[in-house]
Structures are given as C-alpha cells and as structure tokens.
Design a protein around this motif. Structure first.
Motif, PDB file in Angstrom:
ATOM      1  N   TYR A 139       0.823  -1.207   0.000  1.00 40.93           N
ATOM      2  CA  TYR A 139       0.000   0.000   0.000  1.00 40.93           C
ATOM      3  C   TYR A 139       0.861   1.262   0.000  1.00 40.93           C
ATOM      4  CZ  TYR A 139      -3.908  -3.117   0.882  1.00 40.93           C
ATOM      5  OH  TYR A 139      -4.854  -4.117   0.770  1.00 40.93           O
ATOM      6  N   ILE A 140       2.183   1.086  -0.209  1.00 40.58           N
ATOM      7  CA  ILE A 140       3.077   2.215  -0.401  1.00 40.58           C
ATOM      8  C   ILE A 140       3.896   1.948  -1.667  1.00 40.58           C
ATOM      9  CG2 ILE A 140       3.222   2.742   2.052  1.00 40.58           C
ATOM     10  CD1 ILE A 140       5.984   1.393   2.065  1.00 40.58           C
ATOM     11  N   ARG A 141       4.678   2.951  -2.117  1.00 42.91           N
ATOM     12  CA  ARG A 141       5.565   2.752  -3.258  1.00 42.91           C
ATOM     13  C   ARG A 141       6.663   1.770  -2.873  1.00 42.91           C
ATOM     14  NH1 ARG A 141       7.101   6.613  -6.976  1.00 42.91           N
ATOM     15  NH2 ARG A 141       8.935   5.317  -7.328  1.00 42.91           N
ATOM     16  N   LEU A 142       6.936   0.822  -3.762  1.00 36.45           N
ATOM     17  CA  LEU A 142       7.943  -0.196  -3.514  1.00 36.45           C
ATOM     18  C   LEU A 142       9.065  -0.206  -4.542  1.00 36.45           C
ATOM     19  CD1 LEU A 142       5.531  -3.160  -2.665  1.00 36.45           C
ATOM     20  CD2 LEU A 142       7.074  -2.019  -1.042  1.00 36.45           C
ATOM     21  N   PHE A 143       8.807   0.325  -5.751  1.00 33.26           N
ATOM     22  CA  PHE A 143       9.743   0.217  -6.861  1.00 33.26           C
ATOM     23  C   PHE A 143       9.936   1.581  -7.520  1.00 33.26           C
ATOM     24  CE2 PHE A 143       7.520  -3.811  -6.390  1.00 33.26           C
ATOM     25  CZ  PHE A 143       8.573  -4.726  -6.350  1.00 33.26           C
ATOM     26  N   PRO A 144      11.048   1.751  -8.239  1.00 30.40           N
ATOM     27  CA  PRO A 144      11.240   2.997  -9.002  1.00 30.40           C
ATOM     28  C   PRO A 144      10.147   3.166 -10.061  1.00 30.40           C
ATOM     29  CG  PRO A 144      13.298   1.763  -8.811  1.00 30.40           C
ATOM     30  CD  PRO A 144      12.215   0.863  -8.309  1.00 30.40           C
ATOM     31  N   LYS A 145       9.957   4.385 -10.497  1.00 31.62           N
ATOM     32  CA  LYS A 145       8.936   4.666 -11.501  1.00 31.62           C
ATOM     33  C   LYS A 145       9.228   3.927 -12.802  1.00 31.62           C
ATOM     34  CE  LYS A 145       7.410   9.159  -9.760  1.00 31.62           C
ATOM     35  NZ  LYS A 145       7.163  10.581 -10.075  1.00 31.62           N
ATOM     36  N   ALA A 146       8.165   3.391 -13.389  1.00 30.86           N
ATOM     37  CA  ALA A 146       8.232   2.717 -14.693  1.00 30.86           C
ATOM     38  C   ALA A 146       9.342   1.676 -14.749  1.00 30.86           C
ATOM     39  CB  ALA A 146       8.395   3.747 -15.805  1.00 30.86           C
TER      40      ALA A 146
END
Length: 366
Positions: A139-146
C-alpha cells in the motif's frame, strides 16, 4: 500524490503467514490457494498472449521485471512466477522475437515479518530468472517509476493496511464487540471495513500505476463475493469459527474477554460491484478482463484436520501476537471440534469458492 506514512500502515508484524516448513506452516498448508491458481493458470496465459504488447514493451536493458506482491513463503509463488515467465517466452516466440528473449528478474514482496529465509532457501534451483526480495507493504511505493513490466498478486488484497478505528471504539456504533470479523456484524461494522478496503485498493492502484511501464500488465487474483450473495463465505466463515472459539474460551476464563472484544482481523472480501466501481474511478489502467470465477467442491470429501491446519497457517501468528502462544494448541483443537460438530461451517469455507480475476494494462500518460 504523497506516500502513506508509516503511522498509517498496520504493523508489519501483524500479518505474516506461519513461517518455516513445519506441520502447521503456510508452506505445508496452502493447498487451497494452489488449487485456485492451477485453475486460473490458463486465464493468465491468455492474458499474456492477448494483452502483452512486447514489441512496444521491450526494455532497453533487455530485462523483463516481474513483481509478486504478497508472495508469502512459497511454494505457490514459485509456480506462479514460472508460469508467467514461460507464457511471456511463448509470446516472444509467437511474435517472431525468439532471438531477442529478455532476461527475467522476479521481485518477491511481502511484509518485513514474512519468513523470507524459508522463501529464499526453497527457491527452485533450476529457475530461469534472477530473484530479489522487496520487503514492505504494497500500500506504499515499492519500486522505481516505470521499472516493472508485469505485476502479479494473488490472495493478498483482502488484507487491509489497518483496522478501521471505529470497530474497537466502545463509543462507536461500529464497535464490533464479541466478534473478530465483519460478515455477521452490524451494518456499521461492515461499512467501516468496506470504506477501509476502498481507500486501500485506490492506493494500491495508484502506486502500481507509478511503478509499471506504459503497456505493462497487472494480474490480480482476489477473494471476492458475487453481488447480492451472503458475505459468509471462505474468509468470513473461517474467522467466525475462530471468533466463536475465542469467545468460548473467554467465558471459561482462559482468555480475556476484553481482549477478544478489541481484537479484529484486518481482512475484507469485496463484492464484485465494489471492485468494478473502484476500477472505473481509476484512470491509469484499462480493464482487459474482469471475471468472477466460481468453483464448487464436495465438502464430504474435505479433511477437517487439513482445513484446521490451513486456518492455523493463515491466522496463528496474529492470534499469538494478541493472546500469547500458550492458548494456540487448545484454540485450534476447539476449531477442529467446531468444524466436526457444525459441518455448515465447512460448507461456508470450502464448498463454494469465488475469486475475482482481474487483468489491467497500464495506459499511456495524458
């Protein structure tokens, strides 16, 4: 879009499956999920064959990145990742790109309290992909964008990021006294759970939209309920049995009744229409496939002991954190006896199983 703070995410220690490879471990007792995934395998193959546009998706680095969100400890995650990789390779062959096959990198994600040691020591030695662990809530960001090309999550999104505060507030109409889940609770309790699920699912979609490349696919296998049917299915039935047994023990003075009143599982199975509405509101993905998959089984052939072990593998760690380890054996022995005494619970848990199968494609930015 801001990220959710740590204080808004439920404790990472609250949700792990039973680790290790002992008789009550998730590794040894995740057959229900395995059967469901086996039944859905061809649908995933079709989704990749029909919707994965590899000619526009091929990464410059020639690395195809897959993430399994809520992977637990295996072995199901390994089967799923291998199936996805093989279907992707077939897609390359069908497009005449056999000479340009990518290397595969699989990211296994779950809460920090997940038994990653068991997960990685049991990695298939003949796997055709590189493996990495990514601890943290999805439920949070886990990886770099795209950075991802394919996201998979199965039987994990029914876990909420946190419990609705009002269900443990004695002054709230949504106070869930004497119960540890919502299916047979008041309308206010159900609405509190549904509201939290809505917030969480929207966050999940928004963060995945940042992490997936345009044209990337996401396959979600979720517990779900047909519109208009009873909520007393699968997870709800399992937790109701546990709740009855905990209350019986409270009446005997074996556990604190106040602790039972303030204890609830942060899980929720949505109706089909709830997920449809949330997907319609999200503008980042196109819905390539959305189905409610229903399977029926002969309850008479179900092993009560196996069902009890499965329930223990999924719920023991959270029970132990709240009530201590000394009640565990007796509690699940009571669950076993309750299932034998009231076979209708077994019917609710296993006779009719439904899952939502969702295929989403990341749309191009405006």
């Amino acid at each position: 879009m801001g990220e959710m703070g740590e204080e808004e995410i439920i404790s990472s220690k609250a949700l792990p499956m039973k680790g290790g490879d002992g008789p009550y471990s998730y590794t040894k007792n995740s057959y229900c999920q395995r059967v469901a995934l086996d039944n859905i395998k061809e649908m995933i193959n079709e989704a990749i064959a029909e919707n994965l546009d590899i000619k526009h998706l091929s990464p410059i680095s020639n690395t195809f990145c897959i993430a399994d969100l809520g992977c637990s400890v295996g072995p199901n995650t390994f089967t799923s990742m291998n199936d996805i990789m093989e279907a992707t390779v077939l897609k390359y062959h069908s497009e005449g790109l056999s000479s340009n096959l990518p290397e595969f990198h699989v990211f296994f994600n779950d809460h920090t309290a997940n038994d990653f040691n068991t997960l990685f020591t049991s990695l298939p030695p003949d796997r055709q992909y590189f493996a990495a662990g990514v601890p943290g809530s999805f439920y949070i960001r886990l990886f770099p964008k795209a950075s991802l090309h394919f996201v998979h999550s199965s039987f994990a999104l029914h876990y909420l990021s946190k419990l609705p505060k009002e269900i443990t507030d004695k002054n709230s109409p949504a106070y869930n006294k004497g119960k540890i889940s919502y299916p047979t609770s008041s309308k206010e309790v159900v609405e509190a759970y549904a509201s939290q699920f809505s917030k969480d699912f929207e966050s999940f979609l928004n963060f995945r939209a940042e992490e997936l490349v345009c044209g990337g696919l996401m396959v979600l296998i979720m517990t779900g309920i047909p519109d208009g049917s009873s909520r007393f299915q699968a997870i709800g039935a399992t937790l109701d049995v546990l709740g009855y047994c905990l209350m019986d023990m409270a009446k005997m003075g074996l556990v604190s009744e106040a602790k039972v009143d303030s204890f609830n599982f942060p899980v929720y199975s949505p109706f089909r229409r709830e997920v449809e509405e949330l997907l319609e509101r999200n503008r980042c993905f196109s819905v390539e496939r959305f189905e409610l998959v229903t399977r029926t089984r002969d309850v008479a052939a179900t092993d009560v002991q196996a069902v009890t072990k499965h329930a223990r593998a999924v719920t023991e760690e959270m029970i132990k954190q709240r009530f201590g380890s000394e009640i565990i054996d007796e509690l699940y022995e009571r669950v076993f006896q309750k299932l034998q005494e009231f076979p209708q619970f077994l019917d609710g848990i296993f006779k009719r199983s439904t899952q939502l199968f969702v295929v989403l494609k990341r749309q191009a930015m405006d």
